[in-house]
Design an enzyme around this catalytic site. Structure first.
Site, mmCIF file in Angstrom:
data_model
loop_
_atom_site.group_PDB
_atom_site.id
_atom_site.type_symbol
_atom_site.label_atom_id
_atom_site.label_comp_id
_atom_site.label_asym_id
_atom_site.label_seq_id
_atom_site.Cartn_x
_atom_site.Cartn_y
_atom_site.Cartn_z
ATOM 1 N N GLY A 179 7.341 -3.789 -5.492
ATOM 2 C CA GLY A 179 7.422 -3.005 -4.267
ATOM 3 C C GLY A 179 6.307 -3.276 -3.352
ATOM 4 N N ASP A 180 5.015 -3.872 -3.706
ATOM 5 C CA ASP A 180 4.254 -3.781 -2.983
ATOM 6 C C ASP A 180 3.256 -5.346 -3.191
ATOM 7 O OD1 ASP A 180 2.316 -3.003 -1.087
ATOM 8 O OD2 ASP A 180 1.277 -1.869 -2.207
ATOM 9 N N LEU A 181 4.015 -6.458 -3.108
ATOM 10 C CA LEU A 181 3.621 -7.632 -3.105
ATOM 11 C C LEU A 181 2.890 -8.129 -1.926
ATOM 12 C CD1 LEU A 181 6.048 -9.612 -5.417
ATOM 13 C CD2 LEU A 181 3.713 -8.733 -6.140
ATOM 14 N N MET A 226 0.768 -1.076 0.074
ATOM 15 C CA MET A 226 0.095 -0.007 0.166
ATOM 16 C C MET A 226 0.777 1.247 0.031
ATOM 17 S SD MET A 226 -2.560 -1.389 2.851
ATOM 18 C CE MET A 226 -3.254 -2.870 2.778
#
Length: 377
Positions: A228-230, A1
């Site tokens: 960058g946001d898994l 997020m």
């Protein structure tokens, strides 16, 4: 997020279009008639699940898409949005379950639109294919799911690092981007949002150890482009077969939200995946071993990278928890969504530090090694 601004989380205008405005926009920009619109949760953009009706004589009856309206701050960076979208298209062409854009009537992948209100803000708008599946956050997770997520993280980063080329790729060098793991020290300016308590003390400890033990090692990590946001809401899964297996086996069916893409390091991606998968487990300290095993089935970490993993995972917990607390103060109406990770995140971070780095790493590495033993057997 993610937050929209590279320096100051949520110091921007989040779009606030109504469903009627969305239907009109889809018609005007993309030439599609909307059957229905449903809002989707978001951190700083505005997203809608839309179904559109096909014109008479066209094949099929309807299609589903996600309309993504980018916040006003990021909308001032068209090169960044362009390269993120091109990366999604590249990955889809390589067989990854990534969304692709539906082109505007002018043949473009996005359009800059005005909200028409006082002070008139402009937002970049994209219509992306709707991906099937259920977020990891909503399934009964197993070691097999965690392994698949780790494998996905390594495969995705490897593909981007080795074969993705685009004129705007330099825009992914996002120096002060608050969500890049290298920027954990920047949390100092937002830590006030935690107040004075034991949580803040642990975060301060994470930041100081990160400065002393991780920052000097960055140059020895292998560089790549990170998604960058898994996180557990950005990875969709579906049963891999129709069999009645207990527990069921899953495959990844969708990768969402590329807005946190930036240049980083392979070890960042596995650390981020470990942190978010811990949120979804009843045995969080063991999760890292399963994710790591999946990752290393594609790309084994070096000894230096492995040695930094504990503080990198802790650093991502700190980023998520501190930025969420800061942003919730600014936008209390969105507090429920912003604080999703915090519900269990604080407990997991505190537990990691109670158990200690040596014991946590031992659990991770022994769990990961067991996969190799099973493969040999």
């Amino acid at each position: 997020m993610s937050s929209g601004n590279d320096r100051h989380p949520q110091t921007f205008t989040k779009p606030a279009l109504g469903e009627g405005e969305v239907a009109a926009l889809v018609d005007r920009v993309f030439g599609l008639k909307v059957s229905w619109v449903r809002p989707l949760p978001s951190y700083d953009d505005q997203n809608f699940h839309v179904r559109v009706s096909r014109s008479e004589g066209a094949e099929g009856g309807a299609d589903e898409y996600v309309l993504k309206i980018t916040n006003s701050e990021d909308s001032q960076k068209p090169d960044l949005i362009e390269v993120q979208t091109q990366a999604m298209m590249f990955l889809s062409a390589k067989g990854f379950p990534s969304a692709t854009p539906y082109l505007t009537k002018g043949g473009n992948i996005m359009s800059l639109e005005s909200d028409g209100g006082p002070g008139t803000k402009k937002y970049l708008v994209r219509l992306l294919t709707y991906l099937p599946g259920t977020p990891v956050a909503k399934v009964a997770t197993t070691s097999q799911v965690f392994y698949e997520v780790g494998k996905l993280a390594a495969s995705l980063d490897t593909a981007l690092a080795e074969k993705f080329h685009h004129p705007s790729v330099k825009s992914l060098h996002r120096g002060q981007f608050i969500w890049n793991l290298a920027n954990v020290p920047l949390l100092d300016q937002y830590i006030y949002a935690l107040g004075q308590n034991r949580y803040r003390e642990v975060v301060e400890q994470v930041i100081e150890q990160f400065k002393g033990k991780v920052m000097p090692k960055l140059s020895s990590f292998r560089a790549c482009i990170n998604h960058g946001d898994l996180n557990d809401h950005n990875i969709l899964v579906e049963p891999s077969s129709a069999s009645l297996e207990h527990p069921p086996q899953y495959r990844v069916s969708g990768i969402l939200d590329f807005s946190d893409m930036s240049y980083g390091y392979y070890v960042f991606e596995v650390a981020i995946a470990i942190m978010y998968m811990m949120i979804e487990s009843s045995d969080p300290l063991r999760v890292g071993g399963h994710v790591l095993a999946g990752f290393e089935s594609v790309l084994p970490l070096t000894a230096v990278e492995r040695g930094a993993l504990f503080l990198l995972v802790s650093g991502r917990f700190a980023q998520s928890l501190v930025i969420a607390a800061h942003t919730a103060l600014l936008y209390p109406d969105n507090r429920e969504y912003l604080m999703i990770t915090a519900r269990t995140g604080w407990r997991h971070l505190m537990r990691m530090f109670e158990v200690g780095q040596e014991a946590v790493e031992k659990t991770w590495f022994e769990t990961a090694a067991a996969y190799g033993h099973r493969a040999q057997a």
